[in-house]
Design a protein around this motif. Structure first.
Motif, PDB file in Angstrom:
ATOM      1  N   CYS A  12       0.899  -1.373   0.190  1.00 34.61           N
ATOM      2  CA  CYS A  12       0.107  -0.067  -0.139  1.00 34.61           C
ATOM      3  C   CYS A  12       0.941   1.341   0.052  1.00 34.61           C
ATOM      4  O   CYS A  12       1.871   1.299   0.726  1.00 34.61           O
ATOM      5  CB  CYS A  12      -0.900   0.096   1.006  1.00 34.61           C
ATOM      6  N   HIS A  13       0.584   2.131  -0.678  1.00 33.70           N
ATOM      7  CA  HIS A  13       1.632   3.469  -1.097  1.00 33.70           C
ATOM      8  C   HIS A  13       0.656   4.567  -0.394  1.00 33.70           C
ATOM      9  O   HIS A  13       0.971   5.625  -0.783  1.00 33.70           O
ATOM     10  CB  HIS A  13       1.936   3.526  -2.181  1.00 33.70           C
ATOM     11  N   ASN A  14      -0.573   4.364   0.322  1.00 35.42           N
ATOM     12  CA  ASN A  14      -1.290   5.509   0.754  1.00 35.42           C
ATOM     13  C   ASN A  14      -0.492   6.088   1.804  1.00 35.42           C
ATOM     14  O   ASN A  14       0.173   5.564   2.465  1.00 35.42           O
ATOM     15  CB  ASN A  14      -2.565   5.087   1.242  1.00 35.42           C
ATOM     16  N   MET A  15      -0.854   7.562   1.874  1.00 32.85           N
ATOM     17  CA  MET A  15       0.016   8.367   2.929  1.00 32.85           C
ATOM     18  C   MET A  15      -1.082   8.432   4.262  1.00 32.85           C
ATOM     19  O   MET A  15      -2.271   8.437   4.041  1.00 32.85           O
ATOM     20  CB  MET A  15       0.477   9.712   2.521  1.00 32.85           C
ATOM     21  N   VAL A  16      -0.426   8.421   5.340  1.00 34.96           N
ATOM     22  CA  VAL A  16      -1.286   8.344   6.631  1.00 34.96           C
ATOM     23  C   VAL A  16      -0.634   9.538   7.466  1.00 34.96           C
ATOM     24  O   VAL A  16       0.837   9.570   7.753  1.00 34.96           O
ATOM     25  CB  VAL A  16      -1.281   6.972   7.279  1.00 34.96           C
ATOM     26  N   GLU A  17      -1.217  10.323   8.290  1.00 34.77           N
ATOM     27  CA  GLU A  17      -0.780  11.137   9.213  1.00 34.77           C
ATOM     28  C   GLU A  17      -0.503  10.332  10.553  1.00 34.77           C
ATOM     29  O   GLU A  17      -1.180   9.522  11.042  1.00 34.77           O
ATOM     30  CB  GLU A  17      -1.879  12.028   9.576  1.00 34.77           C
ATOM     31  N   TRP A  18       0.526  10.599  11.182  1.00 33.07           N
ATOM     32  CA  TRP A  18       0.953  10.310  12.321  1.00 33.07           C
ATOM     33  C   TRP A  18      -0.112  10.420  13.453  1.00 33.07           C
ATOM     34  O   TRP A  18      -0.800  11.696  13.475  1.00 33.07           O
ATOM     35  CB  TRP A  18       2.431  10.981  12.945  1.00 33.07           C
ATOM     36  N   PRO A  19      -0.417   9.604  14.548  1.00 37.25           N
ATOM     37  CA  PRO A  19       0.238   8.575  14.857  1.00 37.25           C
ATOM     38  C   PRO A  19      -0.390   7.265  14.327  1.00 37.25           C
ATOM     39  O   PRO A  19      -0.029   6.106  14.789  1.00 37.25           O
ATOM     40  CB  PRO A  19       0.167   8.538  16.420  1.00 37.25           C
ATOM     41  N   ALA A  20      -1.323   7.432  13.386  1.00 37.58           N
ATOM     42  CA  ALA A  20      -1.741   6.198  12.678  1.00 37.58           C
ATOM     43  C   ALA A  20      -0.906   5.368  11.990  1.00 37.58           C
ATOM     44  O   ALA A  20       0.188   6.097  11.379  1.00 37.58           O
ATOM     45  CB  ALA A  20      -3.073   6.629  11.662  1.00 37.58           C
ATOM     46  N   ASN A  21      -1.160   4.116  11.929  1.00 41.03           N
ATOM     47  CA  ASN A  21      -0.446   3.207  11.195  1.00 41.03           C
ATOM     48  C   ASN A  21      -0.732   2.886   9.689  1.00 41.03           C
ATOM     49  O   ASN A  21       0.110   2.308   8.974  1.00 41.03           O
ATOM     50  CB  ASN A  21      -0.023   1.907  12.040  1.00 41.03           C
ATOM     51  N   TYR A  22      -2.214   2.891   9.611  1.00 39.23           N
ATOM     52  CA  TYR A  22      -2.687   2.277   8.426  1.00 39.23           C
ATOM     53  C   TYR A  22      -3.603   3.410   7.931  1.00 39.23           C
ATOM     54  O   TYR A  22      -4.310   4.067   8.620  1.00 39.23           O
ATOM     55  CB  TYR A  22      -3.338   0.857   8.745  1.00 39.23           C
ATOM     56  N   CYS A  23      -3.751   3.285   6.602  1.00 33.79           N
ATOM     57  CA  CYS A  23      -4.855   3.933   5.816  1.00 33.79           C
ATOM     58  C   CYS A  23      -6.388   3.778   6.134  1.00 33.79           C
ATOM     59  O   CYS A  23      -6.345   2.432   6.801  1.00 33.79           O
ATOM     60  CB  CYS A  23      -4.612   4.288   4.488  1.00 33.79           C
ATOM     61  N   SER A  24      -7.010   4.385   5.653  1.00 35.47           N
ATOM     62  CA  SER A  24      -8.681   3.779   6.178  1.00 35.47           C
ATOM     63  C   SER A  24      -9.098   2.477   5.481  1.00 35.47           C
ATOM     64  O   SER A  24      -9.821   1.934   6.006  1.00 35.47           O
ATOM     65  CB  SER A  24      -9.586   4.987   5.633  1.00 35.47           C
ATOM     66  N   GLN A  25      -8.385   2.394   4.282  1.00 38.04           N
ATOM     67  CA  GLN A  25      -8.734   1.055   3.483  1.00 38.04           C
ATOM     68  C   GLN A  25      -7.970  -0.139   4.323  1.00 38.04           C
ATOM     69  O   GLN A  25      -8.589  -1.266   4.397  1.00 38.04           O
ATOM     70  CB  GLN A  25      -7.875   1.026   2.354  1.00 38.04           C
TER      71      GLN A  25
END
Length: 167
Positions: A12-25
């Motif tokens: 997965c190449h989606n970008m995520v804001e800290w502190p999350a580790n995973y995208c919504s998908q």
């Protein structure tokens, strides 16, 4: 500007804001990550809180233990000895002390005090040891006699399991 990083999901190449580790998908993977963190914390912090537990854990990293473990697995043909005592055949890859090291340190390297055990039996045996011997973090030893026979321990584990179901 918020800090961002790639989603931790493989490919997965989606970008995520800290502190999350995973995208919504891939949000469903967050619980798995937390479980891994809890497991790591237990093995590296909680489990080794006392000096005696720390020494026991170090023993399992030695070449002596690794050799002894393989010797016992070969001797038992990779079959759970506790299931075998109850008339079942179950593959296993864990080697366990029949009498816990916490009760008798002198039996730590004796092959006769070791038996191959499956995951289910290991869980049951740990619970049985806590009630019979008083092993574990916050427990105090009961002073009951050591039981060296796998068949007898398996029978007592079954009785304990049956009693828990009833009561």
């Amino acid at each position: 500007m918020p800090r961002v990083h790639r989603c931790r999901a493989a490919g997965c190449h989606n970008m995520v804001e800290w502190p999350a580790n995973y995208c919504s998908q891939h949000q469903s993977l967050e619980a798995t990550l937390q479980t891994k963190r809890d497991y790591w914390k237990y093995n590296h912090v909680t489990r080794n809180r006392s000096s005696s537990k720390r020494e026991q854990y170090k023993f399992y990293k030695t070449p002596q233990w690794k050799h002894l473990r393989q010797l016992v697995l070969d001797r038992d043909y990779g079959l759970c000895q506790y299931c075998k005592a109850n008339g079942k055949i179950t593959l296993a890859n864990t080697v366990d002390h029949v009498v816990p090291i916490e009760i008798d340190q002198g039996l730590a390297t004796i092959a006769g005090n070791l038996a191959t055990i499956c995951t289910d039996c290991h869980r049951q045996k740990t619970a049985w040891e806590q009630s019979y011997y008083g092993t574990g973090q916050a427990n105090s030893h009961t002073g009951l006699p050591e039981i060296h026979d796998v068949k007898r321990v398996a029978k007592l584990m079954q009785q304990s399991k049956t009693a828990q179901r009833r009561g």
